[in-house]
Every structure is written in C-alpha cells, then in structure tokens.
Scaffold this active site. Structure first.
Site, PDB file in Angstrom:
ATOM      1  CB  CYS A   3       2.319 -34.341 -25.204  1.00  0.00           C
ATOM      2  SG  CYS A   3       2.562 -33.623 -23.568  1.00  0.00           S
ATOM      3  CB  CYS A  11       1.539 -28.484 -20.397  1.00  0.00           C
ATOM      4  SG  CYS A  11       3.081 -27.739 -21.019  1.00  0.00           S
ATOM      5  CB  CYS A  14       4.553 -28.344 -27.512  1.00  0.00           C
ATOM      6  SG  CYS A  14       6.034 -28.931 -26.673  1.00  0.00           S
ATOM      7  CB  CYS A  87       7.755 -33.203 -20.209  1.00  0.00           C
ATOM      8  SG  CYS A  87       8.003 -32.221 -21.722  1.00  0.00           S
ATOM      9  CD  GLN A 211      22.170 -22.695 -30.058  1.00  0.00           C
ATOM     10  OE1 GLN A 211      20.977 -22.662 -29.756  1.00  0.00           O
ATOM     11  NE2 GLN A 211      22.744 -21.739 -30.768  1.00  0.00           N
ATOM     12  CE1 TYR A 240      26.105 -10.030 -28.188  1.00  0.00           C
ATOM     13  CE2 TYR A 240      26.767 -10.087 -30.505  1.00  0.00           C
ATOM     14  CZ  TYR A 240      26.259  -9.387 -29.421  1.00  0.00           C
ATOM     15  OH  TYR A 240      25.906  -8.072 -29.564  1.00  0.00           O
ATOM     16  CD  GLU A 261      29.236 -15.068 -23.796  1.00  0.00           C
ATOM     17  OE1 GLU A 261      28.476 -14.622 -22.913  1.00  0.00           O
ATOM     18  OE2 GLU A 261      28.878 -15.248 -24.968  1.00  0.00           O
ATOM     19  CG  ASN A 306      24.691 -17.742 -31.746  1.00  0.00           C
ATOM     20  OD1 ASN A 306      23.536 -17.571 -32.121  1.00  0.00           O
ATOM     21  ND2 ASN A 306      25.041 -18.719 -30.941  1.00  0.00           N
ATOM     22  CB  CYS A 333      17.328 -17.637 -31.541  1.00  0.00           C
ATOM     23  SG  CYS A 333      17.520 -16.239 -30.417  1.00  0.00           S
TER      24      CYS A 333
END
Length: 374
Positions: A3, A11, A14, A87, A211, A240, A261, A306, A333
């Site tokens: 990148c 940036c 990442c 990007c 996602q 969820y 939800e 989730n 997550c």
C-alpha cells in the site's frame, strides 16, 4: 499486500500491514486462545483466512478539502483530509466508484464539512458493494440544504455509475464522532442492495448492518449451519440478528427460527429475504434481545448470539446460564467481551471454536464458538 499510503506514512489504519499475513493469522489465534484462557477440551478449527486485498465490501470515506478539490478518505491529526481513493482494501466495483463520486461532489456543489471550523455540509460518503458488483451509496450531510442539488444531479451520477442501484441521504447534524444520524432519505426507486451469500440474497437497506468481509461472512454462516445441523436442532433463536444472516442460513423445513434485532430496517430486510427465498418457519421481531429472552416462556434447542463489540452484558449472559438452553452459538468480534460473558455462563462449556480473519492487517477478529450445557 503493498500500500503506497502506508509506505508514505499517510495512513496506518492497517496497523499490521508490515507483518507477513501468515504471521498475522497465527498471532490472531494465539491471542484469542490466550484471552479465553485456553480452556482444555476445546476443538479449534483452522482459522478462516481472507484475501489480503479487495476484501472490504464497504468504504466509509470522510469527505474533506474543497468543493473543487474534495478528498475522500480519512482526516489527519489536524482534521485535514487525506485522500485514499486508491486504497487497495476495496473490491473493483467500490474502488471504481470513488472518482465519479468525488466528481459528483463538485458537480452538485456539496461543500465538504471542515472539522476544525465546523463549517460545510457533506461529512461522509459511504459505499457498499455487493458480490454482484452493485452499489449502495449514502451521503451523510449536516442538513438537507443540499438535498435538492443531489436529486437534480443524481441522474448524471447514475449514468457515470450504472452499478449504482440504491442511493440515500443521511442527516447527521451533530459535531461529534458519530458516523450517521437517525434520518435517512431514500433517493432511488430501489431500496435494498442484494448481498448474495451462499446462494441467499440478503437484502441490505441503507442503515442495516452487514459484515465487512463478504467471503469470510459466508464461511462464518456455513460453519454455524454445520454445527446446528450436526446437533439436529429443531428450533433456534438468532439474537442481534441484523439482516438475518445466521437465522436465514439456519432455516430448514421442520426447524423454527426466530430472529430478534433492534433495527426495524434490518428486520424488514430479513423478512424480505425470507419471503423471496420461500424459507419456512422463520419469524423476525424488532426489539431488544435481552428483553425478548427475559420475557420468554420456553427456550429453543439453540440460541445464536452475535452482539456488538461490547458483548452480551451480564443480564443476558446470566439468563442464558439459567435458561437451560442446551446449546449456544456465540459469534464475537471482541474476545475480551466474549471472555467476560463466558464467565457468567459456567454451565455452558466451550467445546468448539474458530477464528475468522474478517479484518486482515488489523488486530480485530471474529471468533465463532459452540457452547454446550454440561
């Protein structure tokens, strides 16, 4: 992945990009196992890896600069725009949309919001790409002052971007680090983006969550279904549920599935997918997952959870502990909040787990766990 923005030091989103990808993957699983206490007797499936580039289905671009020279990307430490239209994280359809969108900012006279002075109108451009290459574009504005100009010039944008099928304006007036507001104004006849995942067309409305990594999300749903089918569950809840990713994949003849939800838009999306796909035994409710569970008189064979990054929280975790539900599929997550929730559920033993690299080159991850009652 190479990148130029990372190499130039403009940036560092990442954060792990300098580390070879296989090392990132190995470190991710070690980290998750350590945070969860590396309990004995757990079967760890191989980590689901991602493409190293072109995997992000959504671009959240901060708009800065001027009307004649807008930047689409991020802000630097001083609140000034850093243009990231090249990007490499985005798939071709999303990347190709960014220059026409920057030109549209100029054509429609959309004044970029300047954070230091708190002046301007256009805060973000949000672009979501489907596996079929279709696009959903949202303009996040301070007010509706520019709405008429956006409507006037939208046909020219659609001509430049034939893949643009859903467009909307979101109004977010606050000077705060909040991505979007509560008001959404649909600009196109079509109101949903079809996200084809494992043969299902999941309908995504502008304010619905999905996602970030479509291919890894597909693997996540397949693994959840494999565990549920192996256990021959006849009933399941998806708490969820979002647009119904887990619930709709779990749907089978003879199996009842309920999705819960808070977002009414997401529930409408899930209902539309269920109707179009002719999925039997599915029901979706707009409401709070914890309140739904606490008010229930019966429990299913399987509960899928989730939750957002903060986790389930103690009330729902303790309800699951005392509910008698035989199995829980917990997709997280954030392994730290997962560990805290598991501590409230000692009767539900962690038996299988899999890390899924939903967010390559970062310290973020997704982990799917199967819990069974002792």
């Amino acid at each position: 992945m190479r990148c130029g923005y990372f190499d130039a030091g403009v940036c560092h989103s990442c954060t792990l990009l300098a580390q070879p990808y296989p090392e990132q993957v190995d470190a991710q699983q070690r980290h998750v196992r350590t945070v969860l206490g590396d309990p004995a007797g757990v079967t760890w499936l191989p980590t689901v890896t991602s493409a190293e580039a072109g995997f992000r289905n959504k671009a959240k671009m901060v708009v800065a600069g001027t009307v004649d020279a807008p930047t689409l990307g991020i802000l630097d430490a001083h609140g000034h725009g850093v243009d990231l239209q090249g990007c490499p994280l985005y798939p071709p359809a999303v990347s190709a949309a960014l220059p026409p969108l920057a030109a549209f900012v100029t054509r429609a006279g959309l004044v970029p919001y300047d954070v230091p002075t708190r002046r301007g109108e256009l805060k973000h451009v949000l672009v979501t790409g489907s596996p079929d290459g279709e696009l959903l574009v949202r303009f996040v504005l301070r007010s509706t002052e520019a709405l008429a100009r956006i409507r006037k010039h939208l046909p020219s944008l659609q001509a430049a971007l034939p893949s643009l099928v859903v467009a909307s304006v979101n109004v977010q007036p606050a000077h705060a680090a909040v991505l979007e507001g509560d008001r959404e104004i649909l600009l196109t006849e079509r109101g949903t983006l079809r996200m084809r995942v494992n043969g299902l067309d999941l309908h995504l409305r502008p304010r619905s969550f999905f996602q970030t990594n479509t291919d890894v999300a597909a693997a996540l749903y397949r693994q959840a279904v494999a565990w549920a089918d192996e256990a021959e569950v006849a009933s399941a809840w998806d708490l969820y549920c979002g647009v119904g990713g887990f619930a709709l994949h779990l749907a089978r003849p003879g199996r009842t599935v309920v999705g819960v939800e808070t977002s009414a838009e997401a529930v409408a999306s899930a209902e539309q997918t269920a109707h179009d796909a002719g999925l039997p035994g599915t029901r979706f409710l707009a409401g709070d997952a914890t309140a739904f569970a606490l008010a229930a008189h019966d429990v299913p064979d399987l509960v899928v959870v989730n939750p957002p990054r903060r986790g389930l929280g103690e009330p729902l975790s303790r309800w699951l502990e005392g509910s008698g539900v035989p199995r829980v599929l917990y997709s997280s997550c954030h392994s730290g909040s997962l560990a805290r929730d598991l501590a409230h559920m000692p009767s539900l033993r962690l038996v299988r787990a899999q890390v899924l690299d939903m967010f390559p080159h970062t310290g973020h991850h997704e982990v799917l766990t199967l819990l069974e009652r002792r």
